[in-house]
Write a protein that holds these residues in place. Structure first.
Motif, PDB file in Angstrom:
ATOM      1  N   ALA A 145      49.112  29.049  31.743  1.00 23.53           N
ATOM      2  CA  ALA A 145      48.083  29.889  31.128  1.00 23.53           C
ATOM      3  C   ALA A 145      46.821  29.938  31.990  1.00 23.53           C
ATOM      4  O   ALA A 145      46.213  30.997  32.150  1.00 23.53           O
ATOM      5  N   VAL A 146      46.441  28.795  32.564  1.00 19.49           N
ATOM      6  CA  VAL A 146      45.253  28.764  33.424  1.00 19.49           C
ATOM      7  C   VAL A 146      45.455  29.665  34.643  1.00 19.49           C
ATOM      8  O   VAL A 146      44.601  30.489  34.983  1.00 19.49           O
ATOM      9  N   VAL A 147      46.596  29.536  35.297  1.00 13.68           N
ATOM     10  CA  VAL A 147      46.882  30.357  36.473  1.00 13.68           C
ATOM     11  C   VAL A 147      46.947  31.834  36.076  1.00 13.68           C
ATOM     12  O   VAL A 147      46.407  32.699  36.772  1.00 13.68           O
ATOM     13  N   SER A 148      47.549  32.126  34.950  1.00 16.27           N
ATOM     14  CA  SER A 148      47.659  33.514  34.497  1.00 16.27           C
ATOM     15  C   SER A 148      46.291  34.107  34.174  1.00 16.27           C
ATOM     16  O   SER A 148      46.021  35.270  34.501  1.00 16.27           O
ATOM     17  N   LEU A 149      45.426  33.327  33.535  1.00 13.37           N
ATOM     18  CA  LEU A 149      44.080  33.820  33.231  1.00 13.37           C
ATOM     19  C   LEU A 149      43.279  34.094  34.498  1.00 13.37           C
ATOM     20  O   LEU A 149      42.546  35.085  34.577  1.00 13.37           O
ATOM     21  N   LEU A 150      43.419  33.221  35.491  1.00  9.44           N
ATOM     22  CA  LEU A 150      42.750  33.466  36.770  1.00  9.44           C
ATOM     23  C   LEU A 150      43.277  34.740  37.430  1.00  9.44           C
ATOM     24  O   LEU A 150      42.509  35.525  38.003  1.00  9.44           O
ATOM     25  N   ALA A 151      44.578  34.959  37.339  1.00 11.97           N
ATOM     26  CA  ALA A 151      45.179  36.163  37.934  1.00 11.97           C
ATOM     27  C   ALA A 151      44.710  37.421  37.206  1.00 11.97           C
ATOM     28  O   ALA A 151      44.435  38.446  37.839  1.00 11.97           O
ATOM     29  N   ILE A 152      44.593  37.344  35.895  1.00  7.60           N
ATOM     30  CA  ILE A 152      44.097  38.494  35.128  1.00  7.60           C
ATOM     31  C   ILE A 152      42.636  38.759  35.461  1.00  7.60           C
ATOM     32  O   ILE A 152      42.222  39.919  35.603  1.00  7.60           O
ATOM     33  N   ALA A 153      41.850  37.701  35.614  1.00  6.69           N
ATOM     34  CA  ALA A 153      40.451  37.880  36.012  1.00  6.69           C
ATOM     35  C   ALA A 153      40.360  38.556  37.369  1.00  6.69           C
ATOM     36  O   ALA A 153      39.544  39.463  37.578  1.00  6.69           O
ATOM     37  N   GLN A 154      41.214  38.151  38.296  1.00  4.20           N
ATOM     38  CA  GLN A 154      41.229  38.773  39.621  1.00  4.20           C
ATOM     39  C   GLN A 154      41.606  40.254  39.517  1.00  4.20           C
ATOM     40  O   GLN A 154      40.991  41.104  40.164  1.00  4.20           O
ATOM     41  N   LEU A 155      42.582  40.561  38.692  1.00  2.93           N
ATOM     42  CA  LEU A 155      43.004  41.941  38.499  1.00  2.93           C
ATOM     43  C   LEU A 155      41.871  42.785  37.925  1.00  2.93           C
ATOM     44  O   LEU A 155      41.606  43.902  38.383  1.00  2.93           O
ATOM     45  N   LEU A 156      41.168  42.238  36.927  1.00  2.43           N
ATOM     46  CA  LEU A 156      40.065  42.974  36.310  1.00  2.43           C
ATOM     47  C   LEU A 156      38.911  43.190  37.281  1.00  2.43           C
ATOM     48  O   LEU A 156      38.335  44.283  37.344  1.00  2.43           O
ATOM     49  N   ILE A 157      38.567  42.165  38.039  1.00  2.00           N
ATOM     50  CA  ILE A 157      37.475  42.297  39.017  1.00  2.00           C
ATOM     51  C   ILE A 157      37.836  43.323  40.078  1.00  2.00           C
ATOM     52  O   ILE A 157      37.013  44.176  40.444  1.00  2.00           O
TER      53      ILE A 157
END
Length: 123
Positions: free
Chosen positions: A39-51
């Motif tokens: 979940a932590v890795v996925s949230l970081l990846a989603i944040a990167q996608l949004l940015i």
């Protein structure tokens, strides 16, 4: 893109890969705490996608004509760990942990490529 986020995501994915790889070596399936790491890795990846989406919407572009490639890499990064985590639910043996470890190893490789595509980034 933001270089600190790229590095953080790569390091978190490497840690998850080591953690799940160790579980596979110990003949253990993925456990609840592994899913917390996913979940932590996925949230970081989603944040990167949004940015990256915001940066693209503001008119910033990667070096060359590689916007479509950049977006495909970002989507792959965001989906890689959740998909392997889902697969590990069906494989309740050491191979489920090994699947997540391999999926997590893909993320840092894609981060290197994303950094190259963006041209060094803004961070």
């Amino acid at each position: 893109m933001l270089t600190p986020l790229t590095v953080t995501l790569a390091v978190a994915a490497l840690l998850l890969a080591a953690w799940c790889g160790l579980a596979a070596l110990r003949d253990q399936p993925t456990k609840d705490w592994h899913f917390g790491g996913m979940a932590v890795v996925s949230l970081l990846a989603i944040a990167q996608l949004l940015i990256a989406t915001v940066l693209l919407a503001r008119g910033e572009r990667p070096a060359g004509d590689t916007t479509l490639v950049l977006v495909s890499y970002l989507l792959t990064v965001a989906l890689c760990v959740p998909v392997t985590g889902f697969i590990s639910l069906g494989e309740r043996s050491r191979w489920g942990s090994a699947t997540v470890a391999v999926g997590a190893l893909v993320v840092p490789a894609l981060q290197l490529r994303l950094h190259d595509i963006w041209g060094g980034g803004l961070g």
